[in-house]
Write a protein that holds these residues in place. Structure first.
Motif, PDB file in Angstrom:
ATOM      1  N   GLU A  93       0.844  -1.207   0.000  1.00 61.20           N
ATOM      2  CA  GLU A  93       0.000   0.000   0.000  1.00 61.20           C
ATOM      3  C   GLU A  93       0.875   1.253   0.000  1.00 61.20           C
ATOM      4  N   MET A  94       1.939   1.246   0.816  1.00 69.00           N
ATOM      5  CA  MET A  94       2.838   2.409   0.872  1.00 69.00           C
ATOM      6  C   MET A  94       3.411   2.718  -0.512  1.00 69.00           C
ATOM      7  N   LEU A  95       3.717   1.669  -1.268  1.00 66.43           N
ATOM      8  CA  LEU A  95       4.337   1.866  -2.588  1.00 66.43           C
ATOM      9  C   LEU A  95       3.412   2.628  -3.538  1.00 66.43           C
ATOM     10  N   ILE A  96       2.104   2.391  -3.426  1.00 69.96           N
ATOM     11  CA  ILE A  96       1.142   3.090  -4.294  1.00 69.96           C
ATOM     12  C   ILE A  96       1.251   4.601  -4.064  1.00 69.96           C
ATOM     13  N   PHE A  97       1.348   4.999  -2.777  1.00 69.17           N
ATOM     14  CA  PHE A  97       1.385   6.430  -2.445  1.00 69.17           C
ATOM     15  C   PHE A  97       2.748   7.041  -2.777  1.00 69.17           C
ATOM     16  N   ILE A  98       3.808   6.275  -2.592  1.00 70.22           N
ATOM     17  CA  ILE A  98       5.144   6.781  -2.949  1.00 70.22           C
ATOM     18  C   ILE A  98       5.202   7.049  -4.460  1.00 70.22           C
ATOM     19  N   LYS A  99       4.639   6.134  -5.240  1.00 65.34           N
ATOM     20  CA  LYS A  99       4.644   6.317  -6.705  1.00 65.34           C
ATOM     21  C   LYS A  99       3.859   7.569  -7.091  1.00 65.34           C
ATOM     22  N   ALA A 100       2.715   7.790  -6.427  1.00 60.45           N
ATOM     23  CA  ALA A 100       1.894   8.963  -6.740  1.00 60.45           C
ATOM     24  C   ALA A 100       2.658  10.243  -6.405  1.00 60.45           C
ATOM     25  N   VAL A 101       3.313  10.270  -5.240  1.00 59.24           N
ATOM     26  CA  VAL A 101       4.073  11.458  -4.821  1.00 59.24           C
ATOM     27  C   VAL A 101       5.254  11.679  -5.779  1.00 59.24           C
ATOM     28  N   ALA A 102       5.920  10.601  -6.150  1.00 60.22           N
ATOM     29  CA  ALA A 102       7.076  10.732  -7.053  1.00 60.22           C
ATOM     30  C   ALA A 102       6.651  11.267  -8.423  1.00 60.22           C
ATOM     31  N   ARG A 103       5.432  10.935  -8.859  1.00 62.53           N
ATOM     32  CA  ARG A 103       4.951  11.465 -10.142  1.00 62.53           C
ATOM     33  C   ARG A 103       4.678  12.964 -10.034  1.00 62.53           C
ATOM     34  N   GLY A 104       4.266  13.419  -8.830  1.00 61.37           N
ATOM     35  CA  GLY A 104       3.925  14.838  -8.653  1.00 61.37           C
ATOM     36  C   GLY A 104       5.111  15.707  -8.289  1.00 61.37           C
ATOM     37  N   ALA A 105       6.055  15.167  -7.549  1.00 61.26           N
ATOM     38  CA  ALA A 105       7.188  15.966  -7.044  1.00 61.26           C
ATOM     39  C   ALA A 105       8.456  15.581  -7.785  1.00 61.26           C
ATOM     40  N   LYS A 106       8.695  16.294  -8.865  1.00 63.40           N
ATOM     41  CA  LYS A 106       9.810  15.918  -9.745  1.00 63.40           C
ATOM     42  C   LYS A 106      11.168  16.326  -9.178  1.00 63.40           C
ATOM     43  N   ASN A 107      11.185  17.411  -8.358  1.00 65.57           N
ATOM     44  CA  ASN A 107      12.478  17.921  -7.883  1.00 65.57           C
ATOM     45  C   ASN A 107      12.722  17.721  -6.397  1.00 65.57           C
ATOM     46  N   SER A 108      11.706  17.227  -5.687  1.00 60.36           N
ATOM     47  CA  SER A 108      11.843  17.135  -4.230  1.00 60.36           C
ATOM     48  C   SER A 108      12.590  15.877  -3.806  1.00 60.36           C
ATOM     49  N   PHE A 109      13.096  15.930  -2.574  1.00 65.19           N
ATOM     50  CA  PHE A 109      13.716  14.762  -1.954  1.00 65.19           C
ATOM     51  C   PHE A 109      12.600  14.000  -1.250  1.00 65.19           C
ATOM     52  N   ILE A 110      12.362  12.769  -1.674  1.00 59.99           N
ATOM     53  CA  ILE A 110      11.217  12.006  -1.157  1.00 59.99           C
ATOM     54  C   ILE A 110      11.695  10.880  -0.224  1.00 59.99           C
ATOM     55  N   ILE A 111      11.081  10.841   0.949  1.00 60.02           N
ATOM     56  CA  ILE A 111      11.451   9.803   1.922  1.00 60.02           C
ATOM     57  C   ILE A 111      10.259   8.865   2.128  1.00 60.02           C
ATOM     58  N   GLY A 112      10.489   7.586   1.958  1.00 58.23           N
ATOM     59  CA  GLY A 112       9.431   6.584   2.155  1.00 58.23           C
ATOM     60  C   GLY A 112       9.510   6.043   3.582  1.00 58.23           C
ATOM     61  N   ASP A 113       8.372   6.009   4.253  1.00 58.10           N
ATOM     62  CA  ASP A 113       8.328   5.546   5.645  1.00 58.10           C
ATOM     63  C   ASP A 113       8.098   4.038   5.656  1.00 58.10           C
ATOM     64  N   MET A 114       9.018   3.296   6.257  1.00 61.08           N
ATOM     65  CA  MET A 114       8.877   1.834   6.292  1.00 61.08           C
ATOM     66  C   MET A 114       7.782   1.474   7.298  1.00 61.08           C
ATOM     67  N   PRO A 115       6.711   0.799   6.854  1.00 59.35           N
ATOM     68  CA  PRO A 115       5.626   0.500   7.791  1.00 59.35           C
ATOM     69  C   PRO A 115       5.966  -0.639   8.763  1.00 59.35           C
ATOM     70  N   PHE A 116       5.170  -0.718   9.810  1.00 58.70           N
ATOM     71  CA  PHE A 116       5.283  -1.751  10.852  1.00 58.70           C
ATOM     72  C   PHE A 116       5.411  -3.137  10.217  1.00 58.70           C
ATOM     73  N   MET A 117       6.375  -3.894  10.681  1.00 55.46           N
ATOM     74  CA  MET A 117       6.643  -5.273  10.272  1.00 55.46           C
ATOM     75  C   MET A 117       7.162  -5.416   8.832  1.00 55.46           C
ATOM     76  N   SER A 118       7.561  -4.295   8.228  1.00 56.83           N
ATOM     77  CA  SER A 118       8.137  -4.417   6.882  1.00 56.83           C
ATOM     78  C   SER A 118       9.656  -4.465   6.956  1.00 56.83           C
ATOM     79  N   TYR A 119      10.218  -4.301   8.198  1.00 62.85           N
ATOM     80  CA  TYR A 119      11.682  -4.338   8.349  1.00 62.85           C
ATOM     81  C   TYR A 119      12.097  -5.013   9.663  1.00 62.85           C
ATOM     82  N   ASN A 120      11.116  -5.538  10.397  1.00 57.97           N
ATOM     83  CA  ASN A 120      11.401  -6.045  11.735  1.00 57.97           C
ATOM     84  C   ASN A 120      11.786  -7.525  11.764  1.00 57.97           C
ATOM     85  N   LEU A 121      11.473  -8.262  10.698  1.00 55.74           N
ATOM     86  CA  LEU A 121      11.697  -9.709  10.734  1.00 55.74           C
ATOM     87  C   LEU A 121      13.154 -10.104  10.521  1.00 55.74           C
TER      88      LEU A 121
END
Ligand code: KIV
Length: 275
Positions: free
Chosen positions: A62-90
């Motif tokens: 789900e996070m990836l859908i929103f990151i892609k949308a933001v990346a399409r809109g913000a061509k020059n900005s520095f974009i940080i993706g927030d790793m959701p719960f349990m996507s990096y804990n295992l």
């Protein structure tokens, strides 16, 4: 073009870093135009966009859908993706793979909450692999249940030293900055002054190297609750409501016109006009 070194340069020069969250294409376009220093596609979207009670239920896909949308809109900005719960804990492999997915989706960096041996190793591996990492200490929403709710952190000298110790470990591991959430301004200042990398405060006073807030909170769009530290710059909820009510009122008052005749006087069968 903003890069991780932009944030270090801003801290070193004393210029504050202004970050905001964004979750969709058109908002990202606005933030891009405003040349905001960085856009965080925060897991807060689970609450303010998807209507969940907390951030636990959002997935990496789900996070990836929103990151892609933001990346399409913000061509020059520095974009940080927030790793959701349990996507990096295992495991480190799981975290690295998911961080990589965020970069492939258009993020320039990722954010991880907390600090323990696993997180330190993951930060090192991400950094070595070319994935910049923003840390997140103090109140960390993904650890809300173990922290015992929304509580101000870093209130005693022991607790401040513990947060500083974690911050130094994250800095050593390669983090380019650290979000400090919900702590007294003096604690955040002490931590900021004892780190080389910038700190980004949220509910942590004005003494951090920069600030981040949830955009829906400062624009008054999300109204379920507003954190005490949030300053509202406008009231989008009311503005949208007024716009919608005006539209509704106009439609309700539309009067159907008698069917028009064409020049020959023959009734036009299948035509309509939209005004
Ligand atoms: O998810 C989020 O929006 C955050 C904050 C730091 C704003 O983590």
């Amino acid at each position: 073009m903003k890069t991780v070194s932009t944030f270090q340069r801003l801290k070193d020069s004393g210029e504050k870093i202004a970050m905001l969250t964004a979750y969709d294409y058109s908002t990202a376009q606005v933030l891009d135009k405003a040349e905001i220093d960085a856009i965080l596609v925060g897991d807060s979207l689970a609450m303010v966009v998807l209507g969940h009670e907390n951030t636990y239920n959002i997935t990496i896909d789900e996070m990836l859908i929103f990151i892609k949308a933001v990346a399409r809109g913000a061509k020059n900005s520095f974009i940080i993706g927030d790793m959701p719960f349990m996507s990096y804990n295992l495991s480190v492999a799981q975290g690295l793979e998911n961080a990589g997915k965020m970069i492939k989706a258009g993020a320039n960096a990722v954010k991880l909450e907390g600090c323990n041996e696993h997180i330190i190793t993951l930060v090192k591996r991400c950094t070595e692999t070319g994935i910049p990492v923003l840390g997140h200490l103090g109140f960390t929403p993904q650890l809300m249940n173990t922290l015992g709710g929304h509580k101000i952190q870093g209130k005693t000298s022991d607790k401040i030293e513990a947060i500083l110790d974690s911050a130094k470990k994250l800095q050593e591991a390669g983090c380019f900055g650290i979000v400090l959430e919900l702590m007294p301004a003096d604690s955040a200042q002490y931590i900021t002054e004892n780190l080389k990398i910038p700190t980004i405060g949220i509910g942590a006073g004005v003494n951090c190297s920069g600030q981040i807030v949830v955009i829906d909170d400062i624009l008054g769009k999300f109204t379920d609750f507003t954190p005490k530290f949030v300053k509202k710059y406008t009231n989008l909820h009311d503005e949208i409501l007024n716009g919608v009510l005006s539209y509704k009122n106009e439609v309700k008052n539309m009067v159907t016109q008698p069917r028009r005749k064409n020049k020959t006087g023959v009734k036009v069968k299948k035509s309509f006009t939209f005004q």
